[in-house]
Write a protein that holds these residues in place. Structure first.
Motif, PDB file in Angstrom:
ATOM      1  N   CYS A  11       0.830  -1.210   0.000  1.00  0.00           N
ATOM      2  CA  CYS A  11       0.000   0.000   0.000  1.00  0.00           C
ATOM      3  C   CYS A  11       0.863   1.259   0.000  1.00  0.00           C
ATOM      4  O   CYS A  11       0.587   2.216  -0.727  1.00  0.00           O
ATOM      5  N   ARG A  12       1.929   1.263   0.794  1.00  0.00           N
ATOM      6  CA  ARG A  12       2.821   2.429   0.822  1.00  0.00           C
ATOM      7  C   ARG A  12       3.549   2.616  -0.495  1.00  0.00           C
ATOM      8  O   ARG A  12       3.757   3.739  -0.941  1.00  0.00           O
ATOM      9  N   THR A  22      -3.342  -8.687  -4.139  1.00  0.00           N
ATOM     10  CA  THR A  22      -4.261  -8.343  -5.227  1.00  0.00           C
ATOM     11  C   THR A  22      -5.360  -7.409  -4.725  1.00  0.00           C
ATOM     12  O   THR A  22      -5.695  -6.412  -5.379  1.00  0.00           O
ATOM     13  N   ILE A  23      -5.912  -7.691  -3.578  1.00  0.00           N
ATOM     14  CA  ILE A  23      -6.935  -6.823  -2.991  1.00  0.00           C
ATOM     15  C   ILE A  23      -6.340  -5.451  -2.693  1.00  0.00           C
ATOM     16  O   ILE A  23      -6.957  -4.421  -2.993  1.00  0.00           O
ATOM     17  N   ALA A  24      -5.135  -5.414  -2.137  1.00  0.00           N
ATOM     18  CA  ALA A  24      -4.475  -4.138  -1.815  1.00  0.00           C
ATOM     19  C   ALA A  24      -4.248  -3.317  -3.083  1.00  0.00           C
ATOM     20  O   ALA A  24      -4.441  -2.099  -3.086  1.00  0.00           O
ATOM     21  N   ARG A  25      -3.840  -3.970  -4.157  1.00  0.00           N
ATOM     22  CA  ARG A  25      -3.626  -3.268  -5.428  1.00  0.00           C
ATOM     23  C   ARG A  25      -4.924  -2.648  -5.920  1.00  0.00           C
ATOM     24  O   ARG A  25      -4.961  -1.499  -6.356  1.00  0.00           O
ATOM     25  N   ARG A  26      -6.012  -3.387  -5.823  1.00  0.00           N
ATOM     26  CA  ARG A  26      -7.310  -2.857  -6.252  1.00  0.00           C
ATOM     27  C   ARG A  26      -7.779  -1.712  -5.363  1.00  0.00           C
ATOM     28  O   ARG A  26      -8.365  -0.740  -5.843  1.00  0.00           O
ATOM     29  N   VAL A  71      -8.339   4.318  -4.570  1.00  0.00           N
ATOM     30  CA  VAL A  71      -7.895   5.580  -3.968  1.00  0.00           C
ATOM     31  C   VAL A  71      -7.477   6.560  -5.055  1.00  0.00           C
ATOM     32  O   VAL A  71      -7.830   7.742  -5.013  1.00  0.00           O
ATOM     33  N   HIS A  72      -6.737   6.081  -6.060  1.00  0.00           N
ATOM     34  CA  HIS A  72      -6.321   6.953  -7.165  1.00  0.00           C
ATOM     35  C   HIS A  72      -7.529   7.474  -7.938  1.00  0.00           C
ATOM     36  O   HIS A  72      -7.585   8.654  -8.294  1.00  0.00           O
TER      37      HIS A  72
END
Length: 168
Positions: A20-21, A59-63, A68-69
């Motif tokens: 995430c960071r 994968t969930i974190a990437r989504r 957020v973007h």
């Protein structure tokens, strides 16, 4: 049998936070981390035995980072100071306040029909779809609204009574 979810958080929490960071920076990473584990908690009971939990969480974190973007692109941008004068951009008929006051006094259906027709450029069929009802009812509401405006506003008496292109 599945491992308790708390163990999953303890085991993979640091990895997910690093992802995430890396994708968002430190400011939004904590929120994305929380959102990741909330989504994972909801989906965890359906996760098949033997699944790669770390890859699933990443994968969930990437989504969540993508969300957020996307959200940031829709948020208002603050200005250091307000503009000098209010903008007339998007204000229909700027400069003819009397006419717009008369339009505001029309019954709701007539006012909306006139707005959709002359400001939005919609056909009567499209107006009927938006407001509900028939095309003839939309045409009648528009005609009644224009008739009321012509009676009340002197400049409208001499206007050409043609309407925008209306395929029948």
């Amino acid at each position: 049998m599945q491992v308790p979810f708390e163990s999953i958080v303890e085991q993979h929490g640091v990895t997910v936070l690093r992802v995430c960071r890396a994708l968002l920076g430190t400011h939004d990473a904590d929120d994305a981390w929380s959102e990741t584990f909330l989504a994972a908690l909801r989906a965890y009971p359906q996760l098949p035995d033997g699944a790669n939990v770390e890859a699933w969480l990443v994968t969930i974190a990437r989504r969540k980072a993508i969300d957020v973007h996307r959200g940031a692109a829709r948020r208002a941008v603050s200005l250091p100071q307000l503009p000098e004068a209010p903008s007339a951009l998007g204000v229909p008929g700027e400069g003819d306040d009397e006419l717009w006051q008369l339009v505001a006094q029309l019954p709701d259906k007539q006012r909306r029909t006139i707005a959709f027709r002359y400001l939005g450029g919609l056909s009567y069929a499209q107006i009927a779809a938006v407001l509900g009802g028939s095309e003839d009812a939309a045409r009648r509401a528009n005609a009644d609204g224009l008739k009321a405006l012509r009676r009340k506003h002197p400049a409208m008496e001499s206007t050409d009574q043609t309407t925008p292109e209306d395929p029948r």
